[in-house]
Design a protein around this motif. Structure first.
Motif, mmCIF file in Angstrom:
data_model
loop_
_atom_site.group_PDB
_atom_site.id
_atom_site.type_symbol
_atom_site.label_atom_id
_atom_site.label_comp_id
_atom_site.label_asym_id
_atom_site.label_seq_id
_atom_site.Cartn_x
_atom_site.Cartn_y
_atom_site.Cartn_z
ATOM 1 N N LEU A 1 38.549 41.882 47.077
ATOM 2 C CA LEU A 1 37.881 41.224 48.213
ATOM 3 C C LEU A 1 38.851 40.935 49.354
ATOM 4 O O LEU A 1 38.478 41.038 50.523
ATOM 5 N N GLY B 1 28.403 39.578 52.812
ATOM 6 C CA GLY B 1 28.523 40.271 51.535
ATOM 7 C C GLY B 1 29.830 39.926 50.823
ATOM 8 O O GLY B 1 29.845 39.697 49.608
ATOM 9 N N ALA C 1 30.012 34.996 43.510
ATOM 10 C CA ALA C 1 29.662 35.594 42.211
ATOM 11 C C ALA C 1 30.899 35.698 41.319
ATOM 12 O O ALA C 1 30.832 35.409 40.114
ATOM 13 N N GLY D 1 38.832 41.145 41.069
ATOM 14 C CA GLY D 1 37.800 41.142 42.101
ATOM 15 C C GLY D 1 38.247 40.440 43.368
ATOM 16 O O GLY D 1 37.981 40.904 44.480
ATOM 17 N N THR E 1 29.940 37.872 47.300
ATOM 18 C CA THR E 1 30.633 38.505 46.177
ATOM 19 C C THR E 1 31.712 37.577 45.640
ATOM 20 O O THR E 1 31.908 37.468 44.423
ATOM 21 N N VAL F 1 31.015 49.036 48.879
ATOM 22 C CA VAL F 1 29.944 48.039 48.960
ATOM 23 C C VAL F 1 29.347 47.854 50.354
ATOM 24 O O VAL F 1 28.282 47.263 50.502
#
Length: 122
Positions: free
Chosen positions: A89, A60, A67, A85, A64, A111
Protein backbone atom coordinates in the motif's frame (compact mmCIF):
# COMPACT_ATOMS: atom_id res chain seq x y z
CA UNK A 1 -1.23 48.85 -27.30
CA UNK A 2 -4.57 47.23 -26.67
CA UNK A 3 -4.88 46.33 -22.97
CA UNK A 4 -7.93 44.12 -23.46
CA UNK A 5 -7.58 40.35 -23.59
CA UNK A 6 -9.38 38.34 -26.18
CA UNK A 7 -12.13 35.98 -25.01
CA UNK A 8 -9.86 33.06 -25.91
CA UNK A 9 -7.22 34.32 -23.46
CA UNK A 10 -9.77 34.59 -20.65
CA UNK A 11 -11.01 31.08 -21.31
CA UNK A 12 -7.51 29.67 -21.22
CA UNK A 13 -6.75 31.58 -18.01
CA UNK A 14 -9.88 30.31 -16.27
CA UNK A 15 -9.23 26.83 -17.67
CA UNK A 16 -5.71 26.97 -16.26
CA UNK A 17 -7.07 28.03 -12.85
CA UNK A 18 -9.55 25.14 -12.89
CA UNK A 19 -6.77 22.76 -13.89
CA UNK A 20 -4.63 23.91 -10.95
CA UNK A 21 -7.57 23.57 -8.53
CA UNK A 22 -8.33 20.13 -9.97
CA UNK A 23 -4.71 19.03 -9.55
CA UNK A 24 -4.55 20.45 -6.01
CA UNK A 25 -7.69 18.53 -5.03
CA UNK A 26 -6.18 15.33 -6.45
CA UNK A 27 -2.96 15.81 -4.49
CA UNK A 28 -4.83 16.59 -1.26
CA UNK A 29 -6.73 13.30 -1.63
CA UNK A 30 -3.52 11.37 -0.99
CA UNK A 31 -2.56 13.26 2.17
CA UNK A 32 -4.00 11.24 5.08
CA UNK A 33 -7.63 10.38 5.71
CA UNK A 34 -8.39 14.00 6.58
CA UNK A 35 -7.00 15.07 3.21
CA UNK A 36 -9.20 12.51 1.48
CA UNK A 37 -12.28 13.89 3.25
CA UNK A 38 -11.30 17.48 2.39
CA UNK A 39 -10.75 16.53 -1.27
CA UNK A 40 -14.10 14.74 -1.35
CA UNK A 41 -15.88 17.83 0.01
CA UNK A 42 -13.98 20.14 -2.37
CA UNK A 43 -14.95 17.96 -5.33
CA UNK A 44 -18.53 17.37 -4.22
CA UNK A 45 -19.92 20.69 -5.47
CA UNK A 46 -18.32 20.68 -8.90
CA UNK A 47 -17.27 17.23 -10.04
CA UNK A 48 -13.83 17.47 -11.60
CA UNK A 49 -12.95 14.28 -13.51
CA UNK A 50 -9.24 14.37 -12.68
CA UNK A 51 -9.83 14.95 -8.97
CA UNK A 52 -12.58 12.30 -8.88
CA UNK A 53 -10.20 9.78 -10.45
CA UNK A 54 -7.59 10.33 -7.73
CA UNK A 55 -10.16 10.47 -4.93
CA UNK A 56 -11.35 7.00 -6.00
CA UNK A 57 -7.77 5.71 -6.07
CA UNK A 58 -7.01 7.16 -2.63
CA UNK A 59 -10.27 5.87 -1.15
CA UNK A 60 -9.39 2.38 -2.38
CA UNK A 61 -5.97 2.60 -0.72
CA UNK A 62 -7.50 3.75 2.59
CA UNK A 63 -10.19 1.07 2.62
CA UNK A 64 -7.64 -1.62 1.77
CA UNK A 65 -5.55 -0.38 4.70
CA UNK A 66 -8.58 -0.69 6.99
CA UNK A 67 -9.17 -4.25 5.75
CA UNK A 68 -5.52 -5.06 6.44
CA UNK A 69 -5.98 -3.69 9.95
CA UNK A 70 -8.73 -6.24 10.55
CA UNK A 71 -6.58 -9.03 9.09
CA UNK A 72 -3.83 -7.97 11.52
CA UNK A 73 -6.00 -9.24 14.38
CA UNK A 74 -5.31 -12.83 13.29
CA UNK A 75 -2.12 -14.04 15.04
CA UNK A 76 1.00 -14.84 13.01
CA UNK A 77 -0.43 -15.35 9.50
CA UNK A 78 -2.54 -12.19 9.78
CA UNK A 79 0.48 -10.24 10.97
CA UNK A 80 2.57 -11.37 8.02
CA UNK A 81 -0.20 -10.65 5.49
CA UNK A 82 -0.86 -7.27 7.08
CA UNK A 83 2.82 -6.29 7.08
CA UNK A 84 3.30 -7.25 3.44
CA UNK A 85 0.03 -5.58 2.49
CA UNK A 86 0.99 -2.31 4.20
CA UNK A 87 4.32 -2.29 2.34
CA UNK A 88 2.46 -2.76 -0.96
CA UNK A 89 0.00 0.00 0.00
CA UNK A 90 2.86 2.41 0.69
CA UNK A 91 4.22 1.76 -2.80
CA UNK A 92 0.73 2.20 -4.31
CA UNK A 93 0.26 5.42 -2.33
CA UNK A 94 3.56 6.82 -3.66
CA UNK A 95 2.63 5.86 -7.24
CA UNK A 96 -0.80 7.49 -6.91
CA UNK A 97 0.61 10.67 -5.37
CA UNK A 98 3.28 10.95 -8.07
CA UNK A 99 0.62 10.46 -10.75
CA UNK A 100 -1.48 13.28 -9.24
CA UNK A 101 1.54 15.60 -8.98
CA UNK A 102 2.42 14.94 -12.63
CA UNK A 103 -1.17 15.58 -13.71
CA UNK A 104 -1.70 12.06 -15.04
CA UNK A 105 -4.57 9.61 -14.62
CA UNK A 106 -2.59 6.40 -14.17
CA UNK A 107 -4.49 3.61 -12.49
CA UNK A 108 -2.67 1.85 -9.70
CA UNK A 109 -1.17 -1.51 -10.63
CA UNK A 110 -3.45 -4.54 -10.08
CA UNK A 111 -6.17 -2.80 -8.01
CA UNK A 112 -6.59 0.62 -9.66
CA UNK A 113 -9.14 -0.49 -12.25
CA UNK A 114 -11.18 -2.16 -9.52
CA UNK A 115 -11.13 1.03 -7.41
CA UNK A 116 -12.37 3.04 -10.41
CA UNK A 117 -15.19 0.56 -11.00
CA UNK A 118 -16.22 0.10 -7.35
CA UNK A 119 -16.28 3.82 -6.53
CA UNK A 120 -17.53 5.15 -9.88
CA UNK A 121 -20.32 7.12 -8.18
CA UNK A 122 -17.74 9.42 -6.55
Amino acid sequence: MDSQQSPHDLTSASGKAEEVADKSTAIIAYITLVGLIIAFVMNNEKKQPFASFHIRQSLGIVLTGVALGFINIIPFLGWVISLLGILVLIVLWILGLMSAIQGQEKTLPVVGKHFQEWFKSI
